[in-house]
Design an enzyme around this catalytic site. Structure first.
Site, PDB file in Angstrom:
ATOM      1  N   LYS A 180       1.012  -1.120   0.007  1.00 53.34           N
ATOM      2  CA  LYS A 180      -0.207   0.053   0.132  1.00 53.34           C
ATOM      3  C   LYS A 180       0.982   1.239   0.038  1.00 53.34           C
ATOM      4  O   LYS A 180       1.509   1.698   1.361  1.00 53.34           O
ATOM      5  CB  LYS A 180      -0.881   0.039   1.111  1.00 53.34           C
ATOM      6  CG  LYS A 180      -1.859   1.161   1.143  1.00 53.34           C
ATOM      7  CD  LYS A 180      -1.702   2.393   2.284  1.00 53.34           C
ATOM      8  CE  LYS A 180      -2.464   3.468   2.267  1.00 53.34           C
ATOM      9  NZ  LYS A 180      -2.004   4.520   0.992  1.00 53.34           N
ATOM     10  N   GLY A 233       6.543   6.008   8.367  1.00 55.39           N
ATOM     11  CA  GLY A 233       5.791   6.989   8.339  1.00 55.39           C
ATOM     12  C   GLY A 233       5.720   7.535   9.463  1.00 55.39           C
ATOM     13  O   GLY A 233       6.439   7.638  10.368  1.00 55.39           O
ATOM     14  N   SER A 234       4.451   8.238   9.847  1.00 53.97           N
ATOM     15  CA  SER A 234       4.332   8.934  10.953  1.00 53.97           C
ATOM     16  C   SER A 234       4.329   8.302  12.361  1.00 53.97           C
ATOM     17  O   SER A 234       3.880   7.071  12.119  1.00 53.97           O
ATOM     18  CB  SER A 234       3.292   9.816  11.054  1.00 53.97           C
ATOM     19  OG  SER A 234       1.857   9.329  10.849  1.00 53.97           O
ATOM     20  N   ASN A 235       4.654   8.693  13.483  1.00 51.45           N
ATOM     21  CA  ASN A 235       4.464   8.180  14.890  1.00 51.45           C
ATOM     22  C   ASN A 235       2.867   7.962  15.136  1.00 51.45           C
ATOM     23  O   ASN A 235       2.911   6.598  15.558  1.00 51.45           O
ATOM     24  CB  ASN A 235       5.106   8.767  15.875  1.00 51.45           C
ATOM     25  CG  ASN A 235       6.674   8.915  15.869  1.00 51.45           C
ATOM     26  OD1 ASN A 235       7.155   9.319  14.919  1.00 51.45           O
ATOM     27  ND2 ASN A 235       7.239   8.521  16.961  1.00 51.45           N
ATOM     28  N   GLY A 238       2.084   4.966  13.043  1.00 52.54           N
ATOM     29  CA  GLY A 238       2.847   3.604  13.572  1.00 52.54           C
ATOM     30  C   GLY A 238       2.212   3.125  14.731  1.00 52.54           C
ATOM     31  O   GLY A 238       2.136   1.881  14.758  1.00 52.54           O
ATOM     32  N   GLU A 255       8.951   2.176  11.249  1.00 57.95           N
ATOM     33  CA  GLU A 255      10.412   2.816  11.140  1.00 57.95           C
ATOM     34  C   GLU A 255       9.486   4.488  11.090  1.00 57.95           C
ATOM     35  O   GLU A 255       8.655   4.604  10.080  1.00 57.95           O
ATOM     36  CB  GLU A 255      11.035   2.946   9.956  1.00 57.95           C
ATOM     37  CG  GLU A 255      12.395   3.527  10.109  1.00 57.95           C
ATOM     38  CD  GLU A 255      12.473   4.893   9.723  1.00 57.95           C
ATOM     39  OE1 GLU A 255      12.470   5.831  10.589  1.00 57.95           O
ATOM     40  OE2 GLU A 255      12.006   5.256   8.587  1.00 57.95           O
ATOM     41  N   CYS A 289      13.238  11.287   7.049  1.00 57.88           N
ATOM     42  CA  CYS A 289      13.307  11.060   8.690  1.00 57.88           C
ATOM     43  C   CYS A 289      14.639  11.122   9.095  1.00 57.88           C
ATOM     44  O   CYS A 289      14.686  11.341  10.200  1.00 57.88           O
ATOM     45  CB  CYS A 289      12.836   9.767   8.738  1.00 57.88           C
ATOM     46  SG  CYS A 289      13.461   8.459   7.973  1.00 57.88           S
ATOM     47  N   GLN A 336       1.798  19.268   3.136  1.00 57.76           N
ATOM     48  CA  GLN A 336       2.929  19.523   3.949  1.00 57.76           C
ATOM     49  C   GLN A 336       3.453  20.829   3.802  1.00 57.76           C
ATOM     50  O   GLN A 336       4.148  21.244   4.880  1.00 57.76           O
ATOM     51  CB  GLN A 336       3.923  18.465   3.121  1.00 57.76           C
ATOM     52  CG  GLN A 336       5.261  18.220   3.510  1.00 57.76           C
ATOM     53  CD  GLN A 336       5.185  17.677   5.071  1.00 57.76           C
ATOM     54  OE1 GLN A 336       4.215  16.887   5.130  1.00 57.76           O
ATOM     55  NE2 GLN A 336       6.334  17.917   5.852  1.00 57.76           N
ATOM     56  N   GLU A 390       9.047  16.755  15.034  1.00 56.71           N
ATOM     57  CA  GLU A 390       9.588  16.480  13.654  1.00 56.71           C
ATOM     58  C   GLU A 390       8.730  17.618  12.862  1.00 56.71           C
ATOM     59  O   GLU A 390       7.463  17.577  12.916  1.00 56.71           O
ATOM     60  CB  GLU A 390       9.166  15.302  13.286  1.00 56.71           C
ATOM     61  CG  GLU A 390       9.630  14.749  12.079  1.00 56.71           C
ATOM     62  CD  GLU A 390       9.882  13.579  11.235  1.00 56.71           C
ATOM     63  OE1 GLU A 390      10.744  13.110  10.802  1.00 56.71           O
ATOM     64  OE2 GLU A 390       8.649  12.864  11.579  1.00 56.71           O
TER      65      GLU A 390
END
Length: 487
Positions: A180, A233-235, A238, A255, A289, A336, A390
């Protein structure tokens, strides 16, 4: 318009065929350097589409894992050759779809080729050991079992390298895959999957479904026939994946974000440190990242470092990444761009001093794109938002320190621990940094961004699930050890 859509439409790849989604709907992928240009249309898929792809992957699993790892590696060699022959096409699509400059996109695509060949070679390596047994009439050894069907969820910032460094090891170790990709770069992903198709992969071994993460990502989390999920991707996303996978007993690998520091000490090569800070912080528009975000500089050289840094920033050329001579492209999307601008505003509100950039570029060649100036703050305190969260954009936070001890304290005072670098010629300072820095990737006299494909990659603290990708470490996620005792 319907003719144009058909010409630019990319379908899902399920069970060896390109098929439309069950919804009949598509998503636009637009050029962030010129939002009027539609690069392509990808499927706005449903849960049923995802479930169909998992069924295909599960159906192909037994025959795929029964092939030798050497044979599976041969398929990857074929993909590498095909991707290499299409390097220009794939790189140009990447640049038009997410804004990365063409030289960077070509470098990333070439890296994808190298990753494929590396894991093709892994098919020739041992997967176990013979172990002495207390029974002298027994044979005791280990081998490895594939995980099964693997769900691969990837971001938009490395639309070739990241899917490949997840799919290639998964496949060579005997798993089947459902990819995906991020919707923002799903056209690029489709072109990569075309290479897998042309290489003759068995139907169902490799699949791709595009669509919103809230639908397709969630369906991957929930599908009981997906044995493992690998995500970058993002926390926030995740953690949701980790919790969902844990709840049903699936293996997961995450990650996530970084807030990566570079420490510049009084004995550093300042010119080298400046170049690395520029590259680490602003290349790819800071959308890595591992990008440099915090610059922690010894007080005795701070003014000299700052002066050289600002001078070099003035030399950065900004524009459409397809144009020759452009060093920094646009932000990958309007959302973004807005996120980056909101962090810049937050920095000013919290009392940091904006000394460079900070504005959206809107005139002339920037009128239709999502461009922002390279931005630098100073007088940044460790507790400020721009020093803690971040940003994922071309924004640097400068901070003064009086010692390496103070630098390490500040560097470690965040929830992330992905990458970090130091510039010094003092061996003791290097060793202290290696020992005390809480990050998975340590770089000495080099920028924070970048890791070699044959080396393990991953973070500490909130930057990962404490697993590692790439290199030989990949086998740990995509397989399980099986211990065998034969008497």
């Amino acid at each position: 318009m319907s003719v144009e859509i058909e010409q630019k439409k990319y379908r899902n790849f399920i069970n060896g065929e390109w098929v439309p989604s069950n919804t009949g709907e598509v998503l636009e992928s637009r050029n962030p350097a010129d939002a009027d240009e539609v690069v392509g249309y990808v499927q706005k898929s449903s849960k049923k589409d995802l479930d169909d792809s998992v069924k295909a992957a599960k159906g192909a699993l037994r025959s795929w894992k029964k092939r030798s790892s050497v044979e599976r590696g041969q398929y990857l060699y074929k993909v590498a050759d095909i991707l290499e022959s299409r390097l220009d096409e794939v790189a140009e699509t990447m640049t038009r779809e997410m804004g990365k400059t063409l030289p960077e996109a070509m470098g990333e695509t070439a890296r994808g080729v190298a990753i494929l060949r590396y894991y093709a070679g892994e098919g020739m390596h041992k997967i176990g050991d013979v172990i002495p047994s207390t029974d002298n009439r027994a044979l005791l050894y280990t081998t490895r079992a594939s995980l099964g069907v693997v769900g691969v969820i990837t971001p938009w910032n490395f639309p070739v390298a990241i899917p490949i460094w997840k799919m290639a090891p998964a496949l060579v170790y005997g798993n089947t895959v459902v990819l995906k990709p991020a919707s923002e770069t799903a056209v690029t992903a489709a072109k990569v999957l075309q290479c897998f198709q042309e290489a003759g992969f068995p139907s169902g071994a490799v699949n791709m479904v595009t669509g919103p993460g809230s639908v397709i990502g969630q369906a991957i989390i929930d599908n009981k026939d997906i044995n493992g999920i690998t995500f970058t991707g993002s926390n926030e996303t995740g953690k949701r994946i980790g919790q969902g996978a844990l709840a049903r007993g699936a293996k997961y690998q995450l990650e996530m974000g970084g807030k990566n520091p570079v420490i510049v000490l009084e004995d550093a090569d300042i010119d080298l440190a400046v170049e690395a800070t520029i590259s680490g912080g602003f290349r790819s528009t800071g959308q890595k990242c591992t990008a440099t975000s915090r610059v922690i500089v010894h007080r005795s050289i701070y003014d000299q470092f700052k002066e050289k840094l600002l001078y070099r920033i003035d030399e950065i050329t900004i524009g459409d990444g397809m144009n020759e001579g452009i060093w920094m492209g646009p932000c990958a999307s309007e959302s973004q761009l807005n996120t980056i601008l909101s962090y810049i505003q937050k920095g000013k509100e919290e009392g940091a001093t904006l000394i460079k950039g900070g504005k959206q570029l809107t005139d002339g060649p920037f009128e239709k794109g999502y461009f922002v100036e390279p931005t630098v703050f100073e007088h940044v305190k460790p507790e400020m938002t721009i020093a803690q969260e971040e940003i994922f954009g071309p924004v640097l936070a400068l901070m003064k320190v009086d010692s390496i001890e103070e630098a390490l304290t500040i560097a470690n005072d965040v929830e992330y621990g992905l990458s970090a670098s130091i510039f010094t010629t003092n061996i003791q300072h290097m060793l202290s940094f290696v020992d005390d820095m809480e990050a998975g990737l340590i770089r000495v006299n080099a920028e924070s961004a970048g890791v070699e494909l044959q080396a393990p990659f991953g973070g500490m603290k909130q930057s990962s699930s404490h697993s590692r990708e790439q290199g030989q470490a990949a086998i740990e996620f995509f397989t399980s050890i099986k211990t065998v005792f034969i008497k």
